[in-house]
Design a protein around this motif. Structure first.
Motif, short mmCIF file in Angstrom:
data_model
loop_
_atom_site.label_atom_id
_atom_site.label_comp_id
_atom_site.label_asym_id
_atom_site.label_seq_id
_atom_site.Cartn_x
_atom_site.Cartn_y
_atom_site.Cartn_z
N LEU A 23 48.22 39.24 63.80
CA LEU A 23 47.33 40.33 63.42
C LEU A 23 45.94 39.79 63.10
O LEU A 23 45.80 38.82 62.36
CB LEU A 23 47.88 41.06 62.19
CG LEU A 23 46.97 42.16 61.60
CD1 LEU A 23 46.94 43.38 62.52
CD2 LEU A 23 47.43 42.56 60.20
N VAL A 24 44.93 40.45 63.64
CA VAL A 24 43.54 40.17 63.28
C VAL A 24 43.04 41.31 62.41
O VAL A 24 43.03 42.47 62.83
CB VAL A 24 42.64 40.01 64.53
CG1 VAL A 24 41.19 39.82 64.12
CG2 VAL A 24 43.11 38.84 65.38
N MET A 25 42.66 40.99 61.18
CA MET A 25 42.15 41.98 60.23
C MET A 25 40.68 41.69 59.96
O MET A 25 40.31 40.54 59.73
CB MET A 25 42.95 41.92 58.90
CG MET A 25 42.41 42.86 57.83
SD MET A 25 43.21 42.64 56.21
CE MET A 25 44.75 43.48 56.49
N TYR A 26 39.87 42.73 60.00
CA TYR A 26 38.45 42.53 59.75
C TYR A 26 37.87 43.77 59.09
O TYR A 26 38.47 44.84 59.06
CB TYR A 26 37.71 42.21 61.05
CG TYR A 26 37.80 43.28 62.11
CD1 TYR A 26 36.77 44.20 62.29
CD2 TYR A 26 38.92 43.38 62.94
CE1 TYR A 26 36.84 45.18 63.26
CE2 TYR A 26 39.01 44.37 63.91
CZ TYR A 26 37.97 45.26 64.07
OH TYR A 26 38.06 46.23 65.03
N CYS A 139 42.00 36.87 58.90
CA CYS A 139 41.19 37.90 58.27
C CYS A 139 39.75 37.42 58.13
O CYS A 139 39.52 36.22 57.87
CB CYS A 139 41.77 38.25 56.89
SG CYS A 139 40.86 39.52 56.00
N GLY A 140 38.78 38.31 58.30
CA GLY A 140 37.39 37.89 58.18
C GLY A 140 36.45 39.04 57.90
O GLY A 140 36.69 40.18 58.31
N SER A 141 35.38 38.74 57.19
CA SER A 141 34.35 39.74 56.86
C SER A 141 33.21 39.77 57.86
O SER A 141 32.43 40.72 57.86
CB SER A 141 33.78 39.45 55.46
OG SER A 141 34.78 39.56 54.47
N MET A 146 34.74 38.30 64.30
CA MET A 146 36.16 38.63 64.50
C MET A 146 36.36 39.42 65.79
O MET A 146 37.34 39.22 66.51
CB MET A 146 36.69 39.41 63.30
CG MET A 146 36.62 38.66 61.97
SD MET A 146 37.55 37.10 61.94
CE MET A 146 39.25 37.71 61.94
N VAL A 147 35.42 40.34 66.09
CA VAL A 147 35.56 41.17 67.28
C VAL A 147 35.27 40.36 68.55
O VAL A 147 36.01 40.43 69.54
CB VAL A 147 34.64 42.40 67.20
CG1 VAL A 147 34.58 43.14 68.53
CG2 VAL A 147 35.10 43.33 66.08
N GLY A 163 48.28 42.68 67.22
CA GLY A 163 47.79 43.80 66.43
C GLY A 163 46.40 43.52 65.88
O GLY A 163 46.03 42.37 65.65
N GLN A 164 45.63 44.56 65.68
CA GLN A 164 44.31 44.43 65.09
C GLN A 164 44.08 45.56 64.10
O GLN A 164 44.60 46.66 64.27
CB GLN A 164 43.22 44.41 66.15
CG GLN A 164 43.10 45.69 66.97
CD GLN A 164 42.10 45.56 68.09
OE1 GLN A 164 42.27 44.76 69.00
NE2 GLN A 164 41.05 46.36 68.01
N MET A 165 43.32 45.28 63.05
CA MET A 165 43.12 46.27 62.00
C MET A 165 41.71 46.14 61.44
O MET A 165 41.36 45.09 60.90
CB MET A 165 44.15 46.05 60.88
CG MET A 165 44.01 47.01 59.70
SD MET A 165 45.05 46.51 58.30
CE MET A 165 46.68 46.59 59.03
N GLU A 166 40.92 47.19 61.59
CA GLU A 166 39.63 47.23 60.91
C GLU A 166 39.82 48.01 59.61
O GLU A 166 40.21 49.18 59.63
CB GLU A 166 38.55 47.89 61.75
CG GLU A 166 37.21 47.94 61.03
CD GLU A 166 36.06 48.44 61.87
OE1 GLU A 166 34.90 48.35 61.40
OE2 GLU A 166 36.31 48.93 62.99
N VAL A 167 39.56 47.35 58.49
CA VAL A 167 39.69 48.00 57.19
C VAL A 167 38.38 48.73 56.90
O VAL A 167 37.32 48.12 56.83
CB VAL A 167 39.99 46.97 56.08
CG1 VAL A 167 40.12 47.67 54.73
CG2 VAL A 167 41.27 46.20 56.41
N LEU A 168 38.48 50.04 56.76
CA LEU A 168 37.30 50.88 56.59
C LEU A 168 37.13 51.28 55.13
O LEU A 168 38.11 51.28 54.36
CB LEU A 168 37.44 52.13 57.46
CG LEU A 168 37.54 51.90 58.96
CD1 LEU A 168 37.88 53.19 59.68
CD2 LEU A 168 36.25 51.30 59.51
#
Length: 475
Positions: A23-26, A139-141, A146-147, A163-168
């Motif tokens: 998973l990539v979370m950003y 995970c990265g800010s 990240m994209v 999986g990928q997840m942009e935390v809004l």
């Protein structure tokens, strides 16, 4: 923990699978990514490694210690290189029946010091981890990194991600949970000022009024909120001067490239490049009239974060003047004119409300397009706008909404204005009219809405999400 149920559900689902997961979370800084990962880690054994702005050797040493203390309960010595560290992780994971979870927070800090680390990870995944019951989370800010550099097709990791997840940021509804003792109008004001970033919402003291919080938590130079926008820009960008000017221009009404260029006395081409960067880090967004193509020449720029809009409008642009007034008097003046600021905020909140109601199946149709519309009204032969417009996929059914954040009940003139604006859409054969008003409605408006089936809503309705106020009669 407030909200984030969907994000946690995704993490739990991936942790429960019997295959390799990556998973990539950003998401932008302060949005709560680390908090989500920490909450997730409470429920199961996880190797949680927070990378820091250190050199490569020190980060490798810290990572080695995290691995060895997790698998062997003791730290002996750092691994000589990342290849050996990842090989050790893979070997230990292979000997365990349960899923082994590795979270690397702020991954861009590692990549900034070691450009080859993505290729090293790719080799470990391809030759070992992909056949094992492993879950990797990066995970990265730095959203653009990240994209583009992690998920982009030129990245060595491209094709390995499951999986990928942009935390809004939170919307107005979830943000209200930070202020359980405020009234609905106070919650809306707090959201309009702070936006949906959890760290900002936590900075307000619910025991104080909005005005007192401005005086004590925003305006003093010693506070976290006062310096936050500048600090974030310094962290993200090398030349904050021009970016500051662009953000101030947008916050104070300049919303097109040429308008921004004229306001800050810079070439339009230069402004366009800087605006692209601000879009990449999720501080600026380009919007077009609802229903039009993204390439529409009518596009305008807005700030995505209400706190930045508020800060650049009131703090950055008037800092020296407010310093003479003092925090208490400044807060009083801001609150005296806050309705002008809250007008556009209220429109976006009403749009978010409609999206929530659509997900609940409460609207008369499923919107394919939703947002503000502006353009030429052929009936009036002049410029017109609809505060919030929702259209179905065929464009033949529409919700037309008027949003008024005023201190007086909405008069009949506003009702008529919306019906006139709707005439700009002759292709919409089935129409519904919705009004949002901070201060209610005059009696003639209420009577007419009753006859014509229009929906009248006020601020408490935005937080109740009560579908009984809606009528599906086609008018």
């Amino acid at each position: 923990m407030i909200g984030r149920k969907k994000e946690l559900a995704v993490l739990q689902r991936m942790a429960g699978s019997r295959r390799f997961e990556f998973l990539v979370m950003y998401g932008r800084r302060r949005v709560g990514k680390t908090t989500i990962l920490q909450e997730f880690a409470k429920g199961q054994p996880v190797i949680f490694f927070p990378a820091q702005e250190k050199n490569d050797a020190l980060n490798l040493q810290d990572f080695s210690q995290s691995l060895q203390e997790y698998f062997a309960d003791a730290f002996l010595a750092p691994f000589p290189d990342w290849e050996r560290a990842f090989a050790y992780f893979g070997k230990q994971a292979a000997s365990r029946p349960e899923k082994t979870i590795l979270i690397i927070d702020e991954f861009p800090f590692l990549a900034a010091q070691n450009a080859s680390i993505k290729s090293i990870l790719q080799h470990a995944i391809d030759h070992a981890w992909q056949q094992q019951n492993i879950m990797l989370v990066l995970c990265g800010s730095s959203v653009s990194f990240m994209v583009n550099d992690v998920m982009g097709y030129k990245s060595p990791l491209y094709g390995r991600i499951t999986g990928q997840m942009e935390v809004l940021p939170f919307d107005y509804f979830d943000s209200a949970s930070f202020f359980p003792h405020y009234s609905e109008e106070e919650r809306l004001l707090a959201y309009g000022i702070l936006g949906g970033i959890p760290r900002y919402l936590n900075a307000f003291d619910e025991q104080e009024s909005i005005e007192q919080n401005l005086a004590h938590q925003v305006l003093p130079e010693s506070t976290f909120l006062n310096d936050e926008p500048q600090m974030l820009l310094r962290m993200e960008l090398r030349e904050p001067v021009v970016y500051n000017s662009i953000l101030e221009a947008i916050a104070t009404g300049a919303n097109k490239v040429q308008m921004i260029a004229d306001r800050i006395h810079e070439p339009a081409g230069k402004c366009s490049k800087y605006l692209s960067v601000l879009q990449n880090i999720r501080l600026v967004r380009k919007i077009v009239p609802c229903g039009e193509a993204r390439t529409s020449k009518k596009g305008i720029y807005i700030l995505t974060d209400f706190y930045y809009t508020f800060w650049y409008r009131y703090v950055f642009s008037k800092r020296s003047f407010y310093a003479l007034l003092g925090e208490e008097e400044t807060a009083k003046r801001i609150m005296a004119g806050i309705a002008d600021y809250m007008g556009p905020v209220f429109e976006q909140v009403c749009c978010s409300y409609l999206l929530r109601m659509a997900k609940l199946g409460a609207l008369p149709f499923l919107p394919a397009h939703i947002g503000k519309w502006w353009g030429t009204n052929p009936v009036l032969r002049q410029q017109d706008d609809v505060d919030v417009l929702a259209l179905d996929e065929s464009g033949t059914r529409g919700l037309f909404c008027e949003c008024k954040y005023q201190s007086r009940p909405m008069p009949m003139e506003e009702y008529e204005d919306l019906l006139t604006a709707a005439m700009a859409f002759p292709q919409v054969k089935k129409r519904w009219y919705v009004f949002f008003s901070r201060s209610g409605y005059t009696q003639p408006v209420r009577e007419r809405a009753q006859r014509e089936g229009a929906v009248l809503l006020q601020i408490p309705d935005l937080y109740s999400l009560d579908s009984t106020a809606w009528r599906n009669d086609e008018k």
